[in-house]
Design a protein around this motif. Structure first.
Motif, PDB file in Angstrom:
ATOM      1  N   ALA A  71      22.846  32.465 -69.481  1.00 27.28           N
ATOM      2  CA  ALA A  71      23.084  32.560 -68.035  1.00 27.28           C
ATOM      3  C   ALA A  71      24.903  32.476 -67.816  1.00 27.28           C
ATOM      4  O   ALA A  71      25.374  32.908 -67.032  1.00 27.28           O
ATOM      5  N   ASN A  72      25.354  31.579 -68.759  1.00 25.16           N
ATOM      6  CA  ASN A  72      26.835  31.217 -68.477  1.00 25.16           C
ATOM      7  C   ASN A  72      27.655  32.205 -69.113  1.00 25.16           C
ATOM      8  O   ASN A  72      28.890  32.802 -68.790  1.00 25.16           O
ATOM      9  N   GLY A  73      27.110  33.310 -70.157  1.00 26.38           N
ATOM     10  CA  GLY A  73      27.604  34.318 -70.787  1.00 26.38           C
ATOM     11  C   GLY A  73      27.498  35.501 -70.335  1.00 26.38           C
ATOM     12  O   GLY A  73      27.958  36.629 -70.883  1.00 26.38           O
ATOM     13  N   GLN A  74      26.677  35.712 -69.000  1.00 26.00           N
ATOM     14  CA  GLN A  74      26.263  37.149 -68.579  1.00 26.00           C
ATOM     15  C   GLN A  74      27.681  37.964 -68.152  1.00 26.00           C
ATOM     16  O   GLN A  74      27.454  39.182 -68.226  1.00 26.00           O
ATOM     17  N   ARG A  75      28.601  37.204 -67.590  1.00 27.15           N
ATOM     18  CA  ARG A  75      29.751  37.852 -67.069  1.00 27.15           C
ATOM     19  C   ARG A  75      30.565  38.649 -68.419  1.00 27.15           C
ATOM     20  O   ARG A  75      31.271  39.522 -68.104  1.00 27.15           O
ATOM     21  N   ALA A  76      30.477  37.918 -69.529  1.00 22.71           N
ATOM     22  CA  ALA A  76      31.242  38.490 -70.426  1.00 22.71           C
ATOM     23  C   ALA A  76      30.375  39.580 -71.428  1.00 22.71           C
ATOM     24  O   ALA A  76      31.119  40.243 -72.279  1.00 22.71           O
ATOM     25  N   LEU A  77      29.220  39.724 -71.004  1.00 20.44           N
ATOM     26  CA  LEU A  77      28.317  40.744 -71.693  1.00 20.44           C
ATOM     27  C   LEU A  77      28.799  42.093 -71.389  1.00 20.44           C
ATOM     28  O   LEU A  77      29.369  42.354 -70.068  1.00 20.44           O
ATOM     29  N   PRO A  78      28.590  43.179 -71.972  1.00 22.37           N
ATOM     30  CA  PRO A  78      29.053  44.476 -71.719  1.00 22.37           C
ATOM     31  C   PRO A  78      28.322  45.065 -70.383  1.00 22.37           C
ATOM     32  O   PRO A  78      28.997  45.902 -69.641  1.00 22.37           O
ATOM     33  N   ARG A  79      27.180  44.579 -70.126  1.00 24.63           N
ATOM     34  CA  ARG A  79      26.479  45.313 -68.942  1.00 24.63           C
ATOM     35  C   ARG A  79      25.666  44.210 -68.420  1.00 24.63           C
ATOM     36  O   ARG A  79      25.274  43.185 -69.063  1.00 24.63           O
ATOM     37  N   ASP A  80      25.528  44.050 -67.056  1.00 20.57           N
ATOM     38  CA  ASP A  80      24.814  42.903 -66.397  1.00 20.57           C
ATOM     39  C   ASP A  80      23.396  43.528 -66.434  1.00 20.57           C
ATOM     40  O   ASP A  80      22.503  42.326 -66.115  1.00 20.57           O
ATOM     41  N   VAL A  81      22.931  44.686 -66.252  1.00 24.15           N
ATOM     42  CA  VAL A  81      21.494  45.025 -66.172  1.00 24.15           C
ATOM     43  C   VAL A  81      21.270  46.000 -66.714  1.00 24.15           C
ATOM     44  O   VAL A  81      22.216  46.920 -67.251  1.00 24.15           O
ATOM     45  N   LEU A  82      19.805  46.086 -67.200  1.00 26.51           N
ATOM     46  CA  LEU A  82      19.276  47.308 -68.172  1.00 26.51           C
ATOM     47  C   LEU A  82      19.363  48.506 -67.570  1.00 26.51           C
ATOM     48  O   LEU A  82      19.475  49.531 -68.356  1.00 26.51           O
ATOM     49  N   LEU A  83      19.472  48.451 -66.418  1.00 26.54           N
ATOM     50  CA  LEU A  83      19.483  49.650 -65.351  1.00 26.54           C
ATOM     51  C   LEU A  83      20.614  50.755 -65.886  1.00 26.54           C
ATOM     52  O   LEU A  83      20.784  51.892 -65.970  1.00 26.54           O
ATOM     53  N   ASP A  84      21.822  50.066 -66.363  1.00 31.24           N
ATOM     54  CA  ASP A  84      23.098  50.516 -66.854  1.00 31.24           C
ATOM     55  C   ASP A  84      23.072  51.153 -67.914  1.00 31.24           C
ATOM     56  O   ASP A  84      23.834  51.934 -68.596  1.00 31.24           O
ATOM     57  N   VAL A  95       9.753  51.295 -72.272  1.00 29.55           N
ATOM     58  CA  VAL A  95      10.080  49.785 -72.505  1.00 29.55           C
ATOM     59  C   VAL A  95      10.648  49.194 -71.411  1.00 29.55           C
ATOM     60  O   VAL A  95      10.617  48.016 -71.006  1.00 29.55           O
ATOM     61  N   ARG A  96      11.768  49.761 -70.956  1.00 31.04           N
ATOM     62  CA  ARG A  96      12.826  49.204 -69.934  1.00 31.04           C
ATOM     63  C   ARG A  96      11.875  49.285 -68.464  1.00 31.04           C
ATOM     64  O   ARG A  96      12.024  48.226 -67.862  1.00 31.04           O
ATOM     65  N   TYR A  97      10.896  50.221 -68.214  1.00 29.67           N
ATOM     66  CA  TYR A  97      10.248  50.104 -67.168  1.00 29.67           C
ATOM     67  C   TYR A  97       9.114  48.984 -67.173  1.00 29.67           C
ATOM     68  O   TYR A  97       9.013  48.353 -66.321  1.00 29.67           O
ATOM     69  N   VAL A  98       8.580  48.913 -68.189  1.00 33.63           N
ATOM     70  CA  VAL A  98       7.457  47.590 -68.707  1.00 33.63           C
ATOM     71  C   VAL A  98       8.477  46.379 -68.148  1.00 33.63           C
ATOM     72  O   VAL A  98       7.846  45.373 -67.569  1.00 33.63           O
ATOM     73  N   ALA A  99       9.735  46.223 -68.694  1.00 33.31           N
ATOM     74  CA  ALA A  99      10.598  45.145 -68.394  1.00 33.31           C
ATOM     75  C   ALA A  99      10.781  44.791 -66.776  1.00 33.31           C
ATOM     76  O   ALA A  99      10.535  43.544 -66.494  1.00 33.31           O
ATOM     77  N   TYR A 100      11.018  45.762 -66.136  1.00 33.77           N
ATOM     78  CA  TYR A 100      11.083  45.516 -64.965  1.00 33.77           C
ATOM     79  C   TYR A 100      10.015  45.464 -63.875  1.00 33.77           C
ATOM     80  O   TYR A 100       9.947  45.077 -63.094  1.00 33.77           O
ATOM     81  N   GLU A 101       8.956  46.026 -64.703  1.00 43.44           N
ATOM     82  CA  GLU A 101       7.478  46.022 -63.870  1.00 43.44           C
ATOM     83  C   GLU A 101       6.936  44.529 -63.964  1.00 43.44           C
ATOM     84  O   GLU A 101       6.328  43.952 -63.244  1.00 43.44           O
ATOM     85  N   ILE A 102       7.119  43.841 -65.136  1.00 42.33           N
ATOM     86  CA  ILE A 102       6.464  42.590 -65.595  1.00 42.33           C
ATOM     87  C   ILE A 102       7.334  41.431 -65.603  1.00 42.33           C
ATOM     88  O   ILE A 102       6.688  40.347 -65.126  1.00 42.33           O
ATOM     89  N   LEU A 103       8.419  41.389 -65.661  1.00 38.08           N
ATOM     90  CA  LEU A 103       9.222  40.224 -65.828  1.00 38.08           C
ATOM     91  C   LEU A 103      10.246  40.296 -64.534  1.00 38.08           C
ATOM     92  O   LEU A 103      10.881  41.190 -64.098  1.00 38.08           O
ATOM     93  N   PRO A 104      10.345  39.098 -63.865  1.00 33.87           N
ATOM     94  CA  PRO A 104      11.181  39.093 -62.658  1.00 33.87           C
ATOM     95  C   PRO A 104      12.678  38.645 -62.650  1.00 33.87           C
ATOM     96  O   PRO A 104      13.210  38.668 -61.896  1.00 33.87           O
ATOM     97  N   CYS A 105      12.884  38.059 -64.119  1.00 30.72           N
ATOM     98  CA  CYS A 105      13.975  37.710 -64.258  1.00 30.72           C
ATOM     99  C   CYS A 105      15.137  38.724 -65.218  1.00 30.72           C
ATOM    100  O   CYS A 105      14.390  39.086 -66.100  1.00 30.72           O
ATOM    101  N   GLU A 106      16.382  38.826 -64.761  1.00 28.85           N
ATOM    102  CA  GLU A 106      16.975  39.837 -65.524  1.00 28.85           C
ATOM    103  C   GLU A 106      17.156  39.230 -67.102  1.00 28.85           C
ATOM    104  O   GLU A 106      17.187  40.192 -67.909  1.00 28.85           O
ATOM    105  N   MET A 107      17.594  38.129 -67.097  1.00 28.06           N
ATOM    106  CA  MET A 107      17.711  37.482 -68.321  1.00 28.06           C
ATOM    107  C   MET A 107      16.338  37.738 -69.239  1.00 28.06           C
ATOM    108  O   MET A 107      16.645  38.391 -70.625  1.00 28.06           O
ATOM    109  N   TRP A 111      16.154  40.146 -72.840  1.00 25.70           N
ATOM    110  CA  TRP A 111      15.715  39.488 -74.196  1.00 25.70           C
ATOM    111  C   TRP A 111      14.382  40.454 -74.604  1.00 25.70           C
ATOM    112  O   TRP A 111      14.419  40.751 -75.749  1.00 25.70           O
ATOM    113  N   TYR A 112      13.452  40.647 -73.824  1.00 23.34           N
ATOM    114  CA  TYR A 112      12.391  41.708 -73.971  1.00 23.34           C
ATOM    115  C   TYR A 112      12.730  42.930 -74.575  1.00 23.34           C
ATOM    116  O   TYR A 112      12.298  43.603 -75.719  1.00 23.34           O
TER     117      TYR A 112
END
Length: 360
Positions: A71-84, A95-107, A111-112
């Motif tokens: 959570a503290n290092g999100q801004r330093a990561l190259p991308r903020d969301v998987l959609l990028d 797999v990305r679709y499943v991640a957005y379908e099943i998991l409510p948290c971006e972190m 990870w998944y």
């Protein structure tokens, strides 16, 4: 010094007992003394991941400290969301679709997505659905009847159907999930198991999803034996409603899938229609039958299991359940219900003088 000798020397220094693990202190000293440039946020994540293991060794399980580091290092990561993410293949996009379908948290989605492995595949829901289809086809061909199969006298003689007169045959409290009233009920359950159950199993694993599904199935038959003592039971709706209610309750706020509201409305309409049809068949059957028709209480019991126990299971993605007080409370409550239902089935029918229909 050749490569193999160098690797052996490093192993002797870092892992002298050849356990396959590196101590946290050793790992921390290595990452802090390295000469390669690493992003400070990523370095914090590695250290937090190492420190999150109770045994002081590197682990793939996340901890609260690892969550905070991400959570503290999100801004330093190259991308903020998987959609990028770009340049993904068909499977990785799925797999990305499943991640957005099943998991409510971006972190959790990140990870998944990066930790996902194709092995083991989601075999439980696929195997259950395939078995249900095979059983339905076998009875359909044998009886030459594809709708309202429970009206055929031979159908209710199946050793898989739950019937109050056969309560002593304990396997029927689970095996009824392989039998269905007809093509409509089978199609509805199979569709939801594949559309919701398979992605849930991909994310949360076979153990959690199979436990949640079977807990809904068992709660459904035991609830029928308590609240609708004369009725038989067929269909996997208890498990299906446990999965659906847990998924919708846990992920509704964070779901990023297209047409979220429309899909929610359609799911609720289909589920309500299926429950309404089950109630109609139970109390106002369109055809004369030799005994009471299957109960609808398994739907409601499965939904309750999903909203209660399922929320704890799905919210604890990749985290240990045994460390959570809420999990033990729910497990104790479910065990108490099972114990009460067992004693009810042993003693209550005789004490209350329940007039159950003769078993087929």
């Amino acid at each position: 010094m050749d490569r193999s000798s160098l690797l052996q020397l490093i192993q002797e220094q870092l892992d002298p007992e050849n356990t396959g693990f590196i101590g946290v202190e050793t790992f921390a000293s290595l990452v802090h003394s390295h000469e390669l440039p690493l992003d400070p946020a990523k370095l914090d994540m590695l250290v937090a991941l190492a420190q999150g293991n109770d045994e002081g060794q590197m682990s793939s399980k996340r901890s609260s400290s690892f969550k905070r580091a991400i959570a503290n290092g999100q801004r330093a990561l190259p991308r903020d969301v998987l959609l990028d993410e770009t340049g993904l293949g068909i499977y990785k996009r799925f797999v990305r679709y499943v991640a957005y379908e099943i998991l409510p948290c971006e972190m959790d989605r990140r990870w998944y997505f990066y930790q996902h492995r194709t092995c083991p595949p989601p075999v439980f829901m696929a195997a259950v659905t395939l078995t249900q289809i095979i059983v339905f086809l076998c009875y359909g061909a044998r009886l030459n009847k594809w709708v309202l199969q429970t009206y055929h006298p031979e159908y209710m003689k199946s050793p898989l159907v739950y019937h109050p007169g056969h309560r002593a045959r304990a396997w029927r409290f689970l095996t009824y999930m392989f039998m269905h009233v007809g093509l409509e009920q089978l199609g509805f359950n199979a569709l939801l198991q594949l559309m919701i159950g398979v992605p849930l199993e991909m994310v949360h694993g076979i153990l959690r999803i199979s436990f949640l599904y079977l807990a809904g199935v068992l709660a459904g038959s035991l609830t029928v034996s308590i609240t609708d003592m004369r009725a038989p039971l067929v269909g996997g709706s208890g498990g299906v409603y446990a999965l659906c209610s847990a998924h919708l309750a846990n992920n509704w706020a964070g779901m990023r899938c297209p047409y979220k509201l429309l899909r929610m409305v359609l799911a609720l309409v289909c589920m309500s229609s299926e429950v309404g049809r089950a109630v109609w068949l139970r109390f106002s059957p369109p055809l004369p039958a030799s005994g009471p028709q299957p109960s609808f209480m398994a739907h409601l019991a499965g939904a309750i299991v999903g909203i209660s126990m399922g929320l704890t299971i799905l919210r604890s993605y990749e985290e240990s359940l045994q460390d959570q007080c809420g999990w033990w409370v729910l497990l104790l409550s479910y065990g108490t219900f099972l114990l009460f239902a067992v004693f009810w089935n042993i003693f209550a029918y005789d004490l209350l003088g329940a007039q159950i229909p003769p078993p087929p």
